[in-house]
Motif scaffolding. Structure first.
Motif: not given
Lengths: 600, 208
Positions: B85-86, A473-479, B62-70
């Motif tokens: 973004l979260p 349900t959730s996906y984040v990347e550590d950037i 853009l892809n990096r941010d879109v992937k993790r966007a709400l």
């Protein structure tokens, strides 16, 4: 002997030819060198950066598969992992043709006390090696002088910057200088796996669907906010928001829906007739799978009696129990009437496992929550389901899938009688006859209902029942930006000559050459303020400001004496800018003469 | 032993000198012309390549941010992308950081809330706003008001992002073009030949 010099003109031509070849070679060499760098940037660095994420997501899939096993195959969940309580660490897995590696840490970070289901968090690392030359620099060519690729793509040329900055688990613990065998890119993602509860829709069936009658109706309410009343056509009603979640999900193109549906309808390639009677959205492209249901393995030992119910039997559990640890009864038959009382006045949790077909009736008192696990089929009347609370979540039927998929299983509910219950029978054909008034939900293989049923889905059911599967349900990347405390030594170790500058710089009490910007100044990118921005970024590499100032000072002196810059510089870059860029690029670091902090 | 030098070839005749100079001039002219041409060609390719790298960088950002966007929305002209973004990392001033400053810069443990649409994962009470937009020759990424230049070129980079929302997910298609400042033989530079395109799905918008 007499010698003669002949062919002087030929030597001249040779010289000219050599010069020509030399000039062309120099030009060609320059082109080749530049092209090689660009090739490495485009081919290796960009590819590695993308592949590292692919590796991380592959590792996330591996972790997700293990999380699903906690429901599907609990005995083998996280088998082969390093397990410590509710945390699990995988081994490093190599995948792909480019030696990509991935590893995951999974932990149970949240426990839903209502459903008794855990939520899992997986933190996964993907690593991709960078091929080509070990150090080629990164592409930062921009008009503004700001950093380009080196700000986006973090490449560990010699050391693992993430471990150096945040520690191996990213929580600031265990920071260390760890060298890498080859240049690599590492990317990290975090995914949350949420339990899928059994009763997420009013009706969910894996195959064909027919029903309900033309005058039937499906709507919803929330029993936690009060008893049911019809509100689906009155936006002014305070319960209107809870009244239109009577969703129907059908994993089949055979979907004949009649009557009003105050909710969403989903099919798998189906076409909805009478779609004007559906208040929500219609999506005909939602395939899904309902896994077979098996008896939970975490049930407690059964009570010694009763062992069957063929007449009227009245039981009072010896304890109130909990959702995760109910009082269990094991019955070989249930053909009579079973009445279950509460333990005192407390909310009482009871589970019954019936190892045969069910044809009898069950009466549960208002504060009892019952889960019935049935090995066979069910043939009951609506009036046999006596749920005195009227709350569907308190009467949950689970039809255990036959071990042989060819074995037929059914659940037939016949008139007369209204009832409040939830059925989870993914391998059963469900048949509902008559015109009952139902509060609850049904999950089944096929559905057939021929009556003008009024069906009220209780939204509380969305949080009821043990997990039947997991979804991400959730996906984040550590950037997070990474730095490194020590990497390579500058050519001469520097000696601290200047007095400490930090208090003055921070307090602004005396004139300073280097002003450390606050976070708010970060957006400035003009050439005039280039030094300010570079200084801030360099401060991430060498957090100690007085050390940074000394390193810059020392390096500026070296550059002034003719040392060659170790980074690409523009024509208008000052010596300070060059020194700061070198620090940012990891080309420059420091070593104190005494008490080297990291032993570098 | 005596080495005898012939005096027959002490100098060149006028004809020889003229012919030699003529040939040399032609050779050097050719070399210089080739060098200049090579250098110009190299500059053109290098510039083209540098801009191309910036295209890739824009797409990757853009892809990096879109992937993790709400949430992702695009402007009418498709050149401005706004997303939510979260807040994965605890920042100074966040409630957790006030209670325990050592948590600043560490990942946040999310909380769970149950909404009509189902359970929701929340990384903190607030979210991060990220906007991609064109400003002059630069492409800017603005995160909570903090601007970062992610690409900058005299080649007129133009990213165009289309937001496609489906019932069960959402994705964006981003194409980036530029107008090369170096052209061959004065030919009209074509944007279409420089297109870099990428698709990215919102990982936080999926069902099933």
């Amino acid at each position: 002997m007499e010698g003669k010099r002949k062919g002087a003109q030929a030597g001249n031509v040779l010289f000219c030819a050599l010069c020509t070849i030399l000039i062309l070679s120099l030009i060609g060499g320059g082109v080749l060198l530049n092209s090689t760098t660009r090739f490495n940037v485009s081919s290796s660095q960009v590819r590695g950066w993308k592949e590292a994420l692919q590796a991380a997501e592959a590792g996330g899939d591996i972790a997700y598969a293990e999380v699903r096993k906690t429901v599907v195959d609990p005995a083998n969940a996280f088998s082969g992992w390093t397990n410590s309580g509710n945390t699990h660490a995988s081994a490093v897995v190599t995948l792909g043709t480019n030696n990509l590696t991935t590893s995951s840490n999974v932990d149970l970070f949240y426990y839903d006390t209502i459903t008794g289901s855990p939520w899992y968090r997986s933190r996964t690392k993907g690593v991709a090696p960078i091929r080509g030359l070990r150090r080629t620099g990164m592409d930062d060519r921009m008009l503004t002088g700001a950093r380009g690729d080196s700000l986006l793509r973090k490449i560990d040329f010699s050391y693992d910057h993430f471990i150096s900055t945040y520690g191996p688990n990213g929580d600031g613990v265990g920071k260390a200088l760890v060298s890498v065998s080859t240049p690599q890119v590492t990317r990290r993602i975090e995914q949350i796996s949420a339990p899928i509860t059994p009763f997420e829709a009013a009706i969910k069936c894996a195959s064909s669907f027919y029903g309900l009658g033309d005058a039937a109706m499906i709507d919803s309410y929330d029993s936690r906010k009060g008893s049911y009343h019809f509100a689906a056509t009155n936006p002014a009603d305070p319960y209107y928001g809870d009244s239109r979640s009577g969703n129907v999900e059908i994993n089949s193109a055979v979907a004949t829906i009649r009557g009003w549906v105050y909710g969403d309808v989903a099919t798998n390639g189906g076409s909805i007739v009478r779609s004007q009677y559906i208040s929500g959205t219609i999506d005909n492209n939602v395939p899904f799978v309902i896994r077979p249901f098996y008896l939970p393995t975490n049930l407690p030992l059964p009570q010694p009696s009763p062992t069957s119910v063929t007449t009227n039997v009245n039981i009072t559990p010896p304890a109130a129990g909990t959702a995760a640890n109910p009082t269990l009864y094991l019955l070989s038959s249930l053909t009579g009437q079973l009445t279950i009382n509460s333990f005192g006045t407390q909310k009482t949790y009871v589970a019954i496992h019936v190892t045969s077909d069910v044809t009898g009736s069950i009466d549960i008192k208002p504060t009892v929550q019952l889960k019935i696990f049935v090995d066979g089929s069910m043939d009951v009347k609506g009036r046999d389901i006596i749920n005195e609370s009227g709350i569907a979540a308190n009467m949950q039927y689970y039809a255990i899938s036959p071990s042989d998929p060819a074995t037929l299983q059914h659940v037939n509910v016949n008139p007369p009688g209204d009832f409040a219950a939830a059925f989870y029978a993914p391998s059963a054909d469900f048949s509902l006859n008559g015109n009952p008034n139902i509060t609850g939900a049904i999950v089944c293989k096929t559905f057939y209902g021929n009556g003008n049923t009024t069906w009220h889905y209780d939204r509380e059911l969305g949080q009821e029942g043990d997990a039947v599967d997991y979804r991400i349900t959730s996906y984040v990347e550590d950037i997070r930006l990474t730095t490194i405390s020590a990497a390579r030594k500058i050519s001469t170790p520097f000696i601290m000559l200047a007095p400490p500058l930090t208090p003055f710089v921070l307090a602004g009490e005396s004139p300073t050459i280097l002003q450390f910007p606050t976070e708010a100044f970060r957006p400035v990118h003009s050439l005039r303020n280039m030094t300010t921005q570079l200084l801030q970024e360099a401060a991430q590499v060498i957090p100690n400001q007085q050390l940074l100032i000394n390193v810059v000072s020392k390096r500026v002196r070296q550059l002034g004496l003719g040392h060659r810059p170790m980074v690409e510089v523009g024509p208008r870059a000052s010596l300070t800018d060059i020194a700061l860029k070198e620090i940012i690029a990891g080309k420059l670091t420091y070593e104190s003469i005494k008490d080297s902090a990291d032993g570098a | 032993m005596k080495i005898k030098h012939s005096t027959k070839f002490h100098g060149f005749t006028l004809v020889e000198t003229t012919v030699g100079l003529g040939i040399s001039s032609i050779v050097f002219a050719a070399v210089i012309a080739a060098s200049v041409g090579l250098q110009k060609s190299f500059n053109a390719i290098d510039n083209y390549f540098a801009t191309h790298m910036q295209q890739i960088r824009i797409v990757d950002y853009l892809n990096r941010d879109v992937k993790r966007a709400l949430v992702v929305t695009t402007s009418v002209n498709l050149q401005r992308v706004s997303m939510t973004l979260p807040n994965y990392i605890i920042k100074a001033g966040d409630p957790e950081a006030v209670a325990n400053p050592s948590l600043i810069g560490t990942p946040r443990t999310p909380t769970i809330s149950y909404l009509r649409s189902g359970p929701q994962v929340d990384y903190g009470a607030t979210t991060t706003s990220v906007v991609y937009a064109i400003s002059g020759q630069s492409i800017l990424r603005t995160e909570n008001g903090v601007i970062t230049t992610i690409a900058s070129s005299t080649d007129q980079l133009v990213p165009v992002t289309t937001d496609v929302e489906l019932a069960n997910t959402e994705y964006t298609i981003t194409s980036v073009t530029f107008l090369p400042i170096f052209t061959s033989g004065g030919a009209t530079a074509e944007r279409s030949g420089t297109t870099v395109c990428a698709t990215s799905y919102l990982r936080n918008r999926r069902r099933g």
